[in-house]
Scaffold this motif. Sequence first.
Motif, PDB file in Angstrom:
ATOM      1  N   UNK A   1       8.497  19.689  63.759  1.00  0.00           N
ATOM      2  CA  UNK A   1       9.326  20.500  62.870  1.00  0.00           C
ATOM      3  C   UNK A   1       9.821  19.699  61.666  1.00  0.00           C
ATOM      4  N   UNK A   2      10.128  18.438  61.847  1.00  0.00           N
ATOM      5  CA  UNK A   2      10.572  17.619  60.712  1.00  0.00           C
ATOM      6  C   UNK A   2       9.444  17.467  59.703  1.00  0.00           C
ATOM      7  N   UNK A   3       8.225  17.190  60.180  1.00  0.00           N
ATOM      8  CA  UNK A   3       7.078  17.084  59.275  1.00  0.00           C
ATOM      9  C   UNK A   3       6.831  18.420  58.583  1.00  0.00           C
ATOM     10  N   UNK A   4       6.923  19.496  59.335  1.00  0.00           N
ATOM     11  CA  UNK A   4       6.708  20.816  58.763  1.00  0.00           C
ATOM     12  C   UNK A   4       7.731  21.122  57.673  1.00  0.00           C
ATOM     13  N   UNK A   5       8.994  20.832  57.932  1.00  0.00           N
ATOM     14  CA  UNK A   5      10.039  21.121  56.959  1.00  0.00           C
ATOM     15  C   UNK A   5       9.892  20.241  55.722  1.00  0.00           C
ATOM     16  N   UNK A   6       9.573  18.951  55.926  1.00  0.00           N
ATOM     17  CA  UNK A   6       9.433  18.046  54.782  1.00  0.00           C
ATOM     18  C   UNK A   6       8.282  18.478  53.882  1.00  0.00           C
ATOM     19  N   UNK A   7       7.138  18.852  54.458  1.00  0.00           N
ATOM     20  CA  UNK A   7       5.999  19.286  53.650  1.00  0.00           C
ATOM     21  C   UNK A   7       6.279  20.643  52.992  1.00  0.00           C
ATOM     22  N   UNK A   8       7.036  21.500  53.686  1.00  0.00           N
ATOM     23  CA  UNK A   8       7.413  22.774  53.077  1.00  0.00           C
ATOM     24  C   UNK A   8       8.282  22.547  51.843  1.00  0.00           C
ATOM     25  N   UNK A   9       9.227  21.599  51.946  1.00  0.00           N
ATOM     26  CA  UNK A   9      10.055  21.274  50.790  1.00  0.00           C
ATOM     27  C   UNK A   9       9.211  20.719  49.633  1.00  0.00           C
TER      28      UNK A   9
ATOM     29  N   UNK B   1       8.822   8.711  40.825  1.00  0.00           N
ATOM     30  CA  UNK B   1       8.734  10.095  41.271  1.00  0.00           C
ATOM     31  C   UNK B   1       8.537  10.156  42.779  1.00  0.00           C
ATOM     32  N   UNK B   2       8.909  11.256  43.331  1.00  0.00           N
ATOM     33  CA  UNK B   2       8.623  11.458  44.747  1.00  0.00           C
ATOM     34  C   UNK B   2       9.884  11.520  45.602  1.00  0.00           C
ATOM     35  N   UNK B   3       9.646  11.857  46.833  1.00  0.00           N
ATOM     36  CA  UNK B   3      10.718  12.063  47.812  1.00  0.00           C
ATOM     37  C   UNK B   3      10.228  11.574  49.162  1.00  0.00           C
ATOM     38  N   UNK B   4      11.141  11.178  49.997  1.00  0.00           N
ATOM     39  CA  UNK B   4      10.737  10.728  51.326  1.00  0.00           C
ATOM     40  C   UNK B   4      11.741  11.215  52.366  1.00  0.00           C
ATOM     41  N   UNK B   5      11.225  11.413  53.568  1.00  0.00           N
ATOM     42  CA  UNK B   5      12.024  11.764  54.742  1.00  0.00           C
ATOM     43  C   UNK B   5      11.624  10.789  55.842  1.00  0.00           C
ATOM     44  N   UNK B   6      12.611  10.082  56.401  1.00  0.00           N
ATOM     45  CA  UNK B   6      12.334   9.089  57.437  1.00  0.00           C
ATOM     46  C   UNK B   6      13.089   9.491  58.712  1.00  0.00           C
ATOM     47  N   UNK B   7      12.340   9.651  59.786  1.00  0.00           N
ATOM     48  CA  UNK B   7      12.902  10.003  61.088  1.00  0.00           C
ATOM     49  C   UNK B   7      12.661   8.859  62.061  1.00  0.00           C
TER      50      UNK B   7
END
Length: 443
Positions: free
Chosen positions: A329-337, A428-434
């Motif tokens: 779900x975290x990967x899904x939400x990050x790619x959706x964003x 540029x860019x964004x990151x999400x780290x879990x």
Amino acid sequence: MTNDDRSRGRNTAPGPTQLTGHIQRLLQHVRAFDRRRPMIWNGLLAMAWVQFAVLDVTSDGWRTVALDPNVSGTLVLAMSITFSAPLLWRRTHPLAVLAFMAPVSLVNAWSGAVVQAAHLQEIVVFNIALRLPARALAWAGALVLAPLLAGAVQHPRSWDPLIVPHIWAFTLAALLGIVVRTRKEYTEALVDRAHRLELERDQQARLAAAAERTRIAREMHDIIGHNLSVITGLADGGAYAAAKSPERATQALEAIGTTSRQALTELRRLLGVLRDHPAEADRAPQPTLDDMAELLAGVRTAGLPVRLHTRGTPPPVPPTAGRQLTVYRVVQEALTNTLKHGGTAPPPTAEVTLTYEAAELEVLITDTGRGTRPGTATSTDTGTGTATGPAGHDRGNGGQGIAGMRERASLYDGTLETGPRPGPAPAPGWQVRLRLPLEDNPS
């Protein structure tokens, strides 16, 4: 005997349980009436004992047990009424009533009349044992026995007819009051405990309902948000390609149909669990790490190139189903964003990196979109900072997206960090780290 026979016998035979139920209901009605109109019951009891006392005097019954039968009948009548009438206040002021009776008891014992109405003092003793502290019961014993001892001095041979019956009556009345009081307090404690347990049950039910609503909202956000983002990307791409490449537009429409059907299937499954009987609901397995390739394929179809990297050695025992669902779900939400806020010029790309360590799984999702401004704040699992794109999109908003990822991570003692991708400004860019522990913390 069959079950039907036993059932008919149980329903038709009048057993002791039915009799006990009738008695309990009758007693409940009597107690309820007594609580509403206490003076009526007190007055009826006092009047009844006054009549018995007067009858004892008028029939000369008192002379059969009197130590001195020549005592004036007027004095005996006055003492009998004085012992009976104060019972009207026996429950509100029992110790005062007993103190009022003490001088009359002294006259009764000293004169040798020994009227039977003197035993009405034990009714007051019962109420003292039922309502007042133990110290009051000691005072009651003194008020009852002191006049009797004085009478024994006046009539040395009066121990058996004068003192012994009163001692036995006092003991029985006190013990009965203590037993009834203990039973009453125990029942009140049980009722209070049942009430508190009922409140606790209702509170737990409300908390469980709130937690379930949050979980359902999070799941629906993940399903609807991701699939609609994919559909939007496909529709934009199909509209762009319709003029130059009808075949690509047709492929985009087919992909939109497939994605829409998948979203509808997931929504029906989720709502079916809420609506249908548990035994009839469709319970398909939740997504796991094995479904990551299918997720990324759908994202690529929507127009976002994404690559998957795996580092380290996966543990012999796979992570629990809940942890795998959290990663998915975290990967899904990050790619959706990224699909929603990554921009279009130039088209963004994304990477998903799964890093297995000894006791931790780290998931890093990065993109090259230009939907963030340099120098925006970083949102972690304990912070409140957000980052906003140039079009006003809030990539770290307080809605279901980042908040849902953070809640999923906290369920397993994990941490979540979101923010601009590190690099030379303007990067540029964004990151999400879990970061997610692979095992539960026993503490």
